[in-house]
Enzyme design. Sequence first.
Site, PDB file in Angstrom:
ATOM      1  N   ASP A 263       0.860  -1.171   0.000  1.00 40.07           N
ATOM      2  CA  ASP A 263       0.000   0.000   0.000  1.00 40.07           C
ATOM      3  C   ASP A 263       0.908   1.237   0.000  1.00 40.07           C
ATOM      4  O   ASP A 263       2.133   1.135   0.103  1.00 40.07           O
ATOM      5  CB  ASP A 263      -0.961  -0.037   1.200  1.00 40.07           C
ATOM      6  CG  ASP A 263      -2.205   0.804   0.950  1.00 40.07           C
ATOM      7  OD1 ASP A 263      -3.235   0.571   1.598  1.00 40.07           O
ATOM      8  OD2 ASP A 263      -2.143   1.710   0.081  1.00 40.07           O
TER       9      ASP A 263
HETATM   10  C1  GLC Z   1      -4.394   4.221  -0.196  1.00 42.10           C
HETATM   11  C2  GLC Z   1      -5.322   3.083   0.186  1.00 42.10           C
HETATM   12  C3  GLC Z   1      -5.422   2.000  -0.847  1.00 42.10           C
HETATM   13  C4  GLC Z   1      -5.317   2.618  -2.226  1.00 42.10           C
HETATM   14  C5  GLC Z   1      -3.896   3.129  -2.370  1.00 42.10           C
HETATM   15  C6  GLC Z   1      -3.649   3.755  -3.744  1.00 42.10           C
HETATM   16  O1  GLC Z   1      -3.584   4.544   0.898  1.00 42.10           O
HETATM   17  O2  GLC Z   1      -5.064   2.465   1.449  1.00 42.10           O
HETATM   18  O3  GLC Z   1      -6.671   1.330  -0.643  1.00 42.10           O
HETATM   19  O4  GLC Z   1      -5.602   1.653  -3.222  1.00 42.10           O
HETATM   20  O5  GLC Z   1      -3.568   4.063  -1.340  1.00 42.10           O
HETATM   21  O6  GLC Z   1      -4.428   4.873  -3.905  1.00 42.10           O
END
Ligand code: GLC
Length: 740
Positions: A263
């Site tokens: 993430d």
């Molecule tokens: C965010 C979220 C995740 C998302 C990612 C990219 O922090 O936790 O669900 O897909 O970043 O945007």
Amino acid sequence: MEKRKLVELLEDMSMEEKIGQLLQLTGSYFMEDAVLTGPEAEIGVTDQEIACCGSVLSVHGAKELRKIQDRIMKSQPHHIPALFMLDVIHGFRTIFPVPIGQGCTFHPELVKEGASISAKETAVSGVHITFSPMSDLCRDARWGRVMEGTGEDKYLNGVYTKAMVEGYQGKDVKAPYKVGACVKHFAAYGLPEGGREYNTVEVSNRTLFEDYLPAYKEGVKAGAVSVMTSFNTLDRIPSTANRRLMRDVLRDNMGFDGVLISDYGAVMELVNHGIAEDGKEAAKLAINAGVDIEMMSRSYVANLKELIVSGEVEQSVLNEAVMRVLTLKNQLGLFEHPYKDASEEGEQAYILCKEHREAARKCAEESLVLLENDGILPLKKQGQHIAFIGPYVDNKELYGAWALMADGKDAKALSEIVPLLYPNNGYWFEHACNIVPKDSLLSGLASTLETKYTEEEEARAMERAVETAAAADIVVLMMGEHRLQTGEAAAVGDITLPKKQLELLERIAKVNENIVTVLFNGRPLDIREVKEKSSAVLEAWFPGTEGAYAVADTLFGTSNPSGRLSMSFPYCVGQVPVHYDEFATGRPKETEEVENKFCSRYEDIPNAPLYPFGYGLSYADFTYEYRRISKEQLKISKQDDFIEASVTVTNHSDVVGMEVVQLYIQDVKGSVVRPVKELKGFQKICLEPQESKTVTFCVTEEMLRFYDINMEYKSEPGEFRIYIGHDSTQSNGLAFHLTK
Ligand code: GLC
């Protein structure tokens, strides 16, 4: 490209080129006004690292992405195409209800169709992968991201995860208008202590496997091409560095062989967690745990070469990760068609087209849950004076969180369409108050807080609204959360409606007792006051682009509500987490009467939620009769043995209605405690006026398996009870025995 060509490519790549394939940067490095979905945009990457990164997130637009692809491929020594990824959580530009609302449809085919439509709009916009489905089980309404999941039940979440992956990917992700799915957030991100975002997760191994992993597993079984790590720790180890979780459980146990992406910034956050000294140690922990792509931090590009040269990380570990990334690009056909479906003509033809809007409207209609109705609904279509009051009467932004490409101009507000669709009543529309106070410190992805009134203006508007309410036959209150109060980094300790809206309800209830309340929110709320003062309550969640039409048609009876709660509404925040599949405890509370102090109870509130999982009303009147099972014994040793459980459902009304017939099973005794009941199946049926249908479920031994005292996944002989009904409060189950 043939597999051997991929191997040759890998062998010919330099170390720097390989490591570059594992870097994912946000769109703001490549285009103007790219949305930012994480804490920072600048991570100190060099121009060379930018030019050779393997993937980009938060970008869209056929024309733009063709240009970015050209730029990246030109910079790459082997001209390797980039992957483009985006959060398309409940629609690209045609926005569907937030997933918790989709969960209330109990209609997975509808959800699959929505995912397929979202994939088409996403693909023609040049994007290859969506960071969806979010399969985190969550039972805590304080957590902001409950809006992004499909509810409190592991079985239901698994059904929807499968449906979404199939909708996004189809049978071959290389096919036109298909995108790769990314099942997230692995694992158990929905169980943060206190419901507080990014907080610690403490869960037993058995509960992890029994309740929290099944939905992700359904996504892997459905062929999801990628999985995303979660921010949280599990067993005091951050998921992004958790070898057991990623290599033993996800890859070996579940058989996942796709790309594992961190993430946003989660690799470098291992330093904050306190298990990595610096970026170098973070890189070593993450790559050895099996994390292939590092999203928006640069520990890999800054340290992997040194780690490999020094032997702290095996060359094979790097090659394995890079090969998975190249394989994913090959699965998408990017080596032959680096733009895949990116097409301005396709954008014109498909985005927000009539068919997509119609599908979004149908999904929105079926996501609405009628919680209370003393008969005031449906509203009469003529001769009434109806006052629509509240901050959502003229609000087009019914999108909720994670609707990054949504645009208010694509939608209509209730105040625009009600007079058009139902012209034979007298209407007033009063905004009455801000959703949240003007000085609220709300911020969010791709959104800014807009509020209509200053404090003085709001006081006058409230006054006017109360006067209007006094003169009306019926008041339709349209209230709820601000969309920035839900989603990521939006945990709350107070799950009641904003105070000014509760004041509005209080003041209007004093001048008019005929109140219908429609709620727009992204989490179950404490709505005791709304329930007490309203003749009807309609839960609309955030219903998306066509949401206003769905709400209007439901209020006036053109559409008969068929949503059933995918997540319990707690009596109050003190009850959280509350969910139907609880355990009996050694001192179960048998009734609400206080007969025995010494039982599992509260002194000041009931055990039961305000509204239970599976609950929802209809304008039709359904009865359940003749519950029966075909036999009272199921033999483990008898191959393909099953029991048929049936019920006859009748619609005693004069309107067509859809009913969600739900099958729950209780394992009365096990080698470990078993939930009081578990959802094992459901069927959504449509009944004409006065029509009866017999609904039959097949109960098999496989449905009775669980992780026993030895953590073996198997059934155990003994007594079971079958409950078939319209929500999770059914009692008087039908008993059968499972025998060897
Ligand atoms: C965010 C979220 C995740 C998302 C990612 C990219 O922090 O936790 O669900 O897909 O970043 O945007």
